[in-house]
Design a protein around this motif. Sequence first.
Motif, PDB file in Angstrom:
ATOM      1  N   PHE A 117       0.844  -1.189   0.000  1.00 26.51           N
ATOM      2  CA  PHE A 117       0.000   0.000   0.000  1.00 26.51           C
ATOM      3  C   PHE A 117       0.884   1.246   0.000  1.00 26.51           C
ATOM      4  O   PHE A 117       2.036   1.191   0.425  1.00 26.51           O
ATOM      5  CB  PHE A 117      -0.878   0.045   1.260  1.00 26.51           C
ATOM      6  N   LYS A 118       0.311   2.355  -0.415  1.00 26.33           N
ATOM      7  CA  LYS A 118       1.016   3.631  -0.335  1.00 26.33           C
ATOM      8  C   LYS A 118       0.246   4.586   0.572  1.00 26.33           C
ATOM      9  O   LYS A 118      -0.970   4.493   0.706  1.00 26.33           O
ATOM     10  CB  LYS A 118       1.180   4.248  -1.728  1.00 26.33           C
ATOM     11  N   ALA A 168      -1.775  -5.521  12.478  1.00 26.24           N
ATOM     12  CA  ALA A 168      -1.830  -6.729  13.293  1.00 26.24           C
ATOM     13  C   ALA A 168      -3.155  -6.830  14.037  1.00 26.24           C
ATOM     14  O   ALA A 168      -3.690  -7.930  14.226  1.00 26.24           O
ATOM     15  CB  ALA A 168      -0.665  -6.755  14.281  1.00 26.24           C
ATOM     16  N   CYS A 169      -3.707  -5.686  14.461  1.00 22.18           N
ATOM     17  CA  CYS A 169      -5.026  -5.674  15.103  1.00 22.18           C
ATOM     18  C   CYS A 169      -6.098  -6.162  14.134  1.00 22.18           C
ATOM     19  O   CYS A 169      -6.973  -6.949  14.498  1.00 22.18           O
ATOM     20  CB  CYS A 169      -5.376  -4.267  15.572  1.00 22.18           C
ATOM     21  N   THR A 170      -6.032  -5.670  12.902  1.00 24.19           N
ATOM     22  CA  THR A 170      -6.999  -6.092  11.896  1.00 24.19           C
ATOM     23  C   THR A 170      -6.862  -7.580  11.620  1.00 24.19           C
ATOM     24  O   THR A 170      -7.867  -8.307  11.500  1.00 24.19           O
ATOM     25  CB  THR A 170      -6.790  -5.291  10.596  1.00 24.19           C
ATOM     26  N   TYR A 171      -5.625  -8.065  11.533  1.00 29.19           N
ATOM     27  CA  TYR A 171      -5.383  -9.493  11.343  1.00 29.19           C
ATOM     28  C   TYR A 171      -5.987 -10.301  12.497  1.00 29.19           C
ATOM     29  O   TYR A 171      -6.631 -11.340  12.276  1.00 29.19           O
ATOM     30  CB  TYR A 171      -3.878  -9.747  11.254  1.00 29.19           C
ATOM     31  N   ALA A 172      -5.794  -9.821  13.722  1.00 30.40           N
ATOM     32  CA  ALA A 172      -6.321 -10.529  14.890  1.00 30.40           C
ATOM     33  C   ALA A 172      -7.842 -10.616  14.836  1.00 30.40           C
ATOM     34  O   ALA A 172      -8.428 -11.640  15.209  1.00 30.40           O
ATOM     35  CB  ALA A 172      -5.868  -9.836  16.172  1.00 30.40           C
ATOM     36  N   ARG A 173      -8.477  -9.555  14.358  1.00 24.07           N
ATOM     37  CA  ARG A 173      -9.942  -9.568  14.268  1.00 24.07           C
ATOM     38  C   ARG A 173     -10.429 -10.458  13.127  1.00 24.07           C
ATOM     39  O   ARG A 173     -11.328 -11.290  13.311  1.00 24.07           O
ATOM     40  CB  ARG A 173     -10.465  -8.139  14.070  1.00 24.07           C
ATOM     41  N   GLU A 329      -8.446  -5.544   1.906  1.00 28.33           N
ATOM     42  CA  GLU A 329      -9.250  -4.319   1.949  1.00 28.33           C
ATOM     43  C   GLU A 329      -9.376  -3.807   3.380  1.00 28.33           C
ATOM     44  O   GLU A 329      -9.327  -2.586   3.625  1.00 28.33           O
ATOM     45  CB  GLU A 329     -10.639  -4.587   1.365  1.00 28.33           C
ATOM     46  N   MET A 330      -9.537  -4.714   4.328  1.00 26.26           N
ATOM     47  CA  MET A 330      -9.695  -4.298   5.721  1.00 26.26           C
ATOM     48  C   MET A 330      -8.385  -3.757   6.293  1.00 26.26           C
ATOM     49  O   MET A 330      -8.385  -2.851   7.131  1.00 26.26           O
ATOM     50  CB  MET A 330     -10.228  -5.458   6.551  1.00 26.26           C
ATOM     51  N   LEU A 331      -7.253  -4.286   5.836  1.00 25.09           N
ATOM     52  CA  LEU A 331      -5.958  -3.746   6.259  1.00 25.09           C
ATOM     53  C   LEU A 331      -5.788  -2.320   5.768  1.00 25.09           C
ATOM     54  O   LEU A 331      -5.335  -1.441   6.515  1.00 25.09           O
ATOM     55  CB  LEU A 331      -4.825  -4.615   5.716  1.00 25.09           C
ATOM     56  N   ALA A 332      -6.154  -2.081   4.521  1.00 22.61           N
ATOM     57  CA  ALA A 332      -6.031  -0.727   3.965  1.00 22.61           C
ATOM     58  C   ALA A 332      -6.891   0.254   4.755  1.00 22.61           C
ATOM     59  O   ALA A 332      -6.486   1.390   5.025  1.00 22.61           O
ATOM     60  CB  ALA A 332      -6.427  -0.728   2.496  1.00 22.61           C
TER      61      ALA A 332
END
Length: 340
Positions: A117-118, A168-173, A329-332
């Motif tokens: 991502f940028k 990492a929070c998004t990954y955990a969710r 998409e959620m990471l972005a």
Amino acid sequence: MKKVRIAVDVVGGDEEPKVVLDGIDDALAADAELEVLAVGPADIVEPFAAERDRVEALVAPDVITMEDDPIQAVMHKRKSSIVLACRAVKKGEADGFFSAGSTGAMTAAATAYVTPFKYLNEAGEKRPIRPCIVSEIPNRADGFTVLADMGANPDIDADDMVRFGQMACTYARVVCGIANPRVGLLSNGSEDTKGSHFTKECFPLMRDNVKGFVGNCEGTDLTSGDFDVVVCDGFSGNIALKATEGAAKLLLHELKRVLLSSTSGKIAGLLVKRGLKSIQARLSGDARGGAVLLGLRGVVVIGHGATSVEAVKNGTLAAASAVRGNLVEMLAASMDNIVR
């Protein structure tokens, strides 16, 4: 369940290609909507694909080995399985990629071809973010702790750490199902004032910008269960990970030695054999399949070099699950100032 196509590197890792091929077969059997792009030498992938309805071959004559310099290999072995698979994700020919090949080469190729991502910096310029490697470590609360970064970036800035924490929070969710992750900054003490100059710089930025941040944590908190996410630079993270893995291996070794040292120990070993196998499986990581490289415009999962059929299966399924969960998409959306 939507149809997903995952590229799998059939020559990645320390094991023979048959281990990877068997893992692909098991993944296909477990997921009726999974398609696989088998990437590797023609004499391996073409016969394999010809005998299976949901497998397509992508011929890659070059192979990046564990001994190759990662950057040089990615630059000069343009027709390697790792490079061609990353390009397939970039071009939309695959939704994700799994390989047990060189972590360095995977990180370099994914950064170059899948692309990060940028974000807009303070000067209004577009800059690529640094991807980070994350995976789950078993903890004493009978769950898992997400560790980021596990080794992609030895030297980073404080702003990078904030993005690592947010991703990492998004990954955990999304992946681990933890609704409200508790986030810690890896330091040499739990007090707010502890740490190096770098972690002290990171602390207020993470406190203000990472949802769920609860403060500093120590190395023992990787397995305590008191934190759901632990954030650090890749240098510290890789050392912490290897030390934790080494401690787990030592524990199993010593336990086995004690049980085999006497007749009563051998009898006890037989009685708890099933439980010991369960512990070994939980510590091995095969059930998780691999680590995810976060921050890219595509799903990339890196397996352990000494992989198994079970790990290949689960790594491939993990990549498919991340795609279906819209992880990219959620990471972005989890980070500020991300631009196309």
